[in-house]
Design a protein around this motif. Structure first.
Motif, PDB file in Angstrom:
ATOM      1  N   PHE A  23      50.029  15.222  -7.401  1.00  0.00           N
ATOM      2  CA  PHE A  23      50.152  15.208  -5.950  1.00  0.00           C
ATOM      3  C   PHE A  23      49.397  16.351  -5.294  1.00  0.00           C
ATOM      4  O   PHE A  23      49.180  16.326  -4.093  1.00  0.00           O
ATOM      5  N   ALA A  24      49.019  17.370  -6.041  1.00  0.00           N
ATOM      6  CA  ALA A  24      48.342  18.528  -5.450  1.00  0.00           C
ATOM      7  C   ALA A  24      47.205  18.950  -6.372  1.00  0.00           C
ATOM      8  O   ALA A  24      47.432  19.267  -7.536  1.00  0.00           O
ATOM      9  N   GLN A  25      46.002  18.964  -5.825  1.00  0.00           N
ATOM     10  CA  GLN A  25      44.843  19.403  -6.589  1.00  0.00           C
ATOM     11  C   GLN A  25      44.443  20.825  -6.207  1.00  0.00           C
ATOM     12  O   GLN A  25      43.877  21.550  -7.017  1.00  0.00           O
ATOM     13  N   THR A  26      44.691  21.232  -4.961  1.00  0.00           N
ATOM     14  CA  THR A  26      44.335  22.571  -4.501  1.00  0.00           C
ATOM     15  C   THR A  26      45.457  23.544  -4.807  1.00  0.00           C
ATOM     16  O   THR A  26      46.619  23.157  -4.991  1.00  0.00           O
ATOM     17  N   TRP A  27      45.109  24.824  -4.831  1.00  0.00           N
ATOM     18  CA  TRP A  27      46.129  25.820  -5.157  1.00  0.00           C
ATOM     19  C   TRP A  27      47.174  25.926  -4.056  1.00  0.00           C
ATOM     20  O   TRP A  27      48.347  26.181  -4.313  1.00  0.00           O
ATOM     21  N   TRP A  28      46.762  25.700  -2.784  1.00  0.00           N
ATOM     22  CA  TRP A  28      47.764  25.789  -1.714  1.00  0.00           C
ATOM     23  C   TRP A  28      48.673  24.555  -1.715  1.00  0.00           C
ATOM     24  O   TRP A  28      49.843  24.650  -1.357  1.00  0.00           O
ATOM     25  N   GLY A  29      48.137  23.399  -2.132  1.00  0.00           N
ATOM     26  CA  GLY A  29      49.003  22.232  -2.285  1.00  0.00           C
ATOM     27  C   GLY A  29      50.022  22.445  -3.386  1.00  0.00           C
ATOM     28  O   GLY A  29      51.196  22.062  -3.266  1.00  0.00           O
ATOM     29  N   GLN A  30      49.602  23.084  -4.477  1.00  0.00           N
ATOM     30  CA  GLN A  30      50.530  23.389  -5.564  1.00  0.00           C
ATOM     31  C   GLN A  30      51.575  24.411  -5.129  1.00  0.00           C
ATOM     32  O   GLN A  30      52.741  24.347  -5.538  1.00  0.00           O
ATOM     33  N   ALA A  31      51.177  25.384  -4.278  1.00  0.00           N
ATOM     34  CA  ALA A  31      52.145  26.364  -3.772  1.00  0.00           C
ATOM     35  C   ALA A  31      53.192  25.678  -2.902  1.00  0.00           C
ATOM     36  O   ALA A  31      54.371  26.061  -2.905  1.00  0.00           O
ATOM     37  N   TRP A  32      52.779  24.663  -2.141  1.00  0.00           N
ATOM     38  CA  TRP A  32      53.732  23.893  -1.331  1.00  0.00           C
ATOM     39  C   TRP A  32      54.769  23.207  -2.235  1.00  0.00           C
ATOM     40  O   TRP A  32      55.974  23.260  -1.977  1.00  0.00           O
ATOM     41  N   LEU A  33      54.299  22.563  -3.306  1.00  0.00           N
ATOM     42  CA  LEU A  33      55.222  21.890  -4.217  1.00  0.00           C
ATOM     43  C   LEU A  33      56.109  22.892  -4.950  1.00  0.00           C
ATOM     44  O   LEU A  33      57.276  22.608  -5.234  1.00  0.00           O
TER      45      LEU A  33
END
Length: 433
Positions: A23-33
């Protein structure tokens, strides 16, 4: 400030199912998860949310300051309104963020490219502005009546991670500022000439300013005069002096290496000072001193010249390829990520029970990969992907490149999320010529 009303709410059409992808490819998307997974009390609800999001059960997503909303269909096809709240930044914090952004052209350029590089987020945090949510910052509200994150709000968050990958302005809108307003303010501040404050001008031009006798001033204090305020944090690290002179260096002295070390020392001192001045309750934890090997990796992460990088590779004992892998780990999580790269340890007792429970609940029976365990490492049978369990209980994704295992992303509380990041990295690497 005149806000563009139409800019303060954005609606995104429902995304297609996400079978077989993270669901998250970028580091900020991963931080959201990571903020979601650290906030939810029930890992089963996270699993249900991932399943709903993958199946395309999340409808159109509405994003506005402080709130995201969508209609989510449960497994029984019952529709529920799911909301997730995130605190808006105050006007004063937005002013500080804008001032910080215009001080470095790279920040503005990154935003225009719809990028959110780590140094932008770190510089904002140094000014007391947390852009990314932390543990407990994502507050759920759902029509199903759940008081904590349920499958519906978790599904909404997983879907929003995909939106954040495409456009970090989605996060900034949640924090209270629309894209057009933000860019207009940045343009206005970039064009405004610097002028001294009125108080400073009056003080410097007043011909009648008089001092006070030192003994008289001291006598008026209760015990001691108050200490002066702490100085403002410099916007950038100091620039070390150039060693490019006509005088030849002494034998064994490498001027380029010394200049690099001085620049990295200034950057590290600036980071430590920013962290020390950051507002927050409680006593700050003193960081352990880096070992020689860890410090060599930290220095190599600063992109030194080729000959300096070669010396760091030899001095650390890692070699060139090993140092590149270690730098990748360092950039994902510093000392903790480096220990996950280097250390293999035996998982026993309660830790082992928790790890097995997390692995059992992370996937549906028909989706669960076949894993081979060795120490704190679980390798996917027949695939170049691996999960590593850190000492703090988080899962780190790894993928195999040639004969070497390399980190594929940041940590996650949920092993399925971590493994999806490893799979995405493997697919990206295989698609490159």
């Amino acid at each position: 400030m005149n806000r563009h009303d139409g800019d303060m709410e954005r609606t995104f059409a429902a995304l297609p199912p996400a079978h077989g992808r993270g669901f998250a490819q970028t580091w900020w998307g991963q931080a959201w998860l990571q903020a979601l997974e650290e906030s939810a009390l029930d890992s089963g609800q996270l699993k249900a949310g991932r399943r709903l999001a993958r199946a395309g059960a999340v409808g159109a997503v509405s994003v506005r300051p402080g709130r995201i909303t969508a209609i989510v269909q449960g497994r029984d096809r019952t529709a529920h309104r799911a909301d997730v709240l995130l605190e808006e930044l105050s006007a004063e914090r937005w002013d500080r963020f804008l001032d910080m952004a215009v001080e470095r052209a790279g920040h503005v350029a990154a935003l225009l490219d719809r990028d959110m590089p780590p140094h932008l987020v770190e510089d904002a945090a140094a000014r007391g502005i947390e852009l990314l949510p932390g543990m407990g910052d994502l507050e759920p509200e759902c029509g199903c009546g759940a008081w904590d994150h349920c499958g519906h709000t978790a599904a909404l968050c997983y879907q929003v991670a995909r939106l954040l990958d495409q456009d970090p302005f989605v996060l900034l809108l949640m924090r209270g500022r629309g894209e057009r307003d933000l860019l207009d303010d940045l343009q206005a501040r970039s064009a405004a000439p610097a002028t001294p404050s009125s108080e400073a001008s009056e003080a410097s031009t007043s011909p009648d300013a008089e001092g006070v006798d030192a003994s008289e001033a001291y006598a008026t204090g209760d015990i001691l005069p108050p200490l002066p305020e702490l100085p403002e944090l410099p916007a950038e690290p100091g620039v070390p002096p150039s060693l490019d002179t006509e005088t030849p260096p002494a034998p064994g002295v490498d001027p380029a290496a010394l200049e690099f070390l001085a620049a990295r020392t200034a950057a590290e001192a600036h980071r430590m000072l920013a962290k020390a001045l950051r507002p927050g309750p409680g006593q700050r934890v003193v960081e352990a001193e880096l070992t020689l090997d860890q410090d060599a990796v930290r220095l190599a992460a600063g992109a030194p010249l080729a000959d300096v990088a070669e010396r760091l590779a030899d001095g650390s004992g890692r070699g060139r390829e090993g140092l590149v892998t270690a730098v990748r780990a360092w950039q994902l999580g510093g000392v903790v990520a480096l220990s996950v790269l280097d250390e293999e340890w035996t998982v026993e007792g309660e830790r082992l029970a928790r790890a097995r429970a997390a692995l059992d609940s992370a996937w549906d029976e028909d989706e669960r990969p076949s894993l081979r365990a060795k120490g704190n490492r679980w390798t996917v049978v027949g695939a170049p992907r691996q999960l590593r369990l850190g000492q703090d209980g988080r899962w780190w994704p790894y993928r195999k490149e040639g004969s070497r295992w390399v980190p594929a992303g940041g940590p996650a509380q949920d092993p399925a999320t971590a493994l999806a990041a490893a799979q995405a990295g493997t697919e990206e690497a295989s698609s490159q010529p």
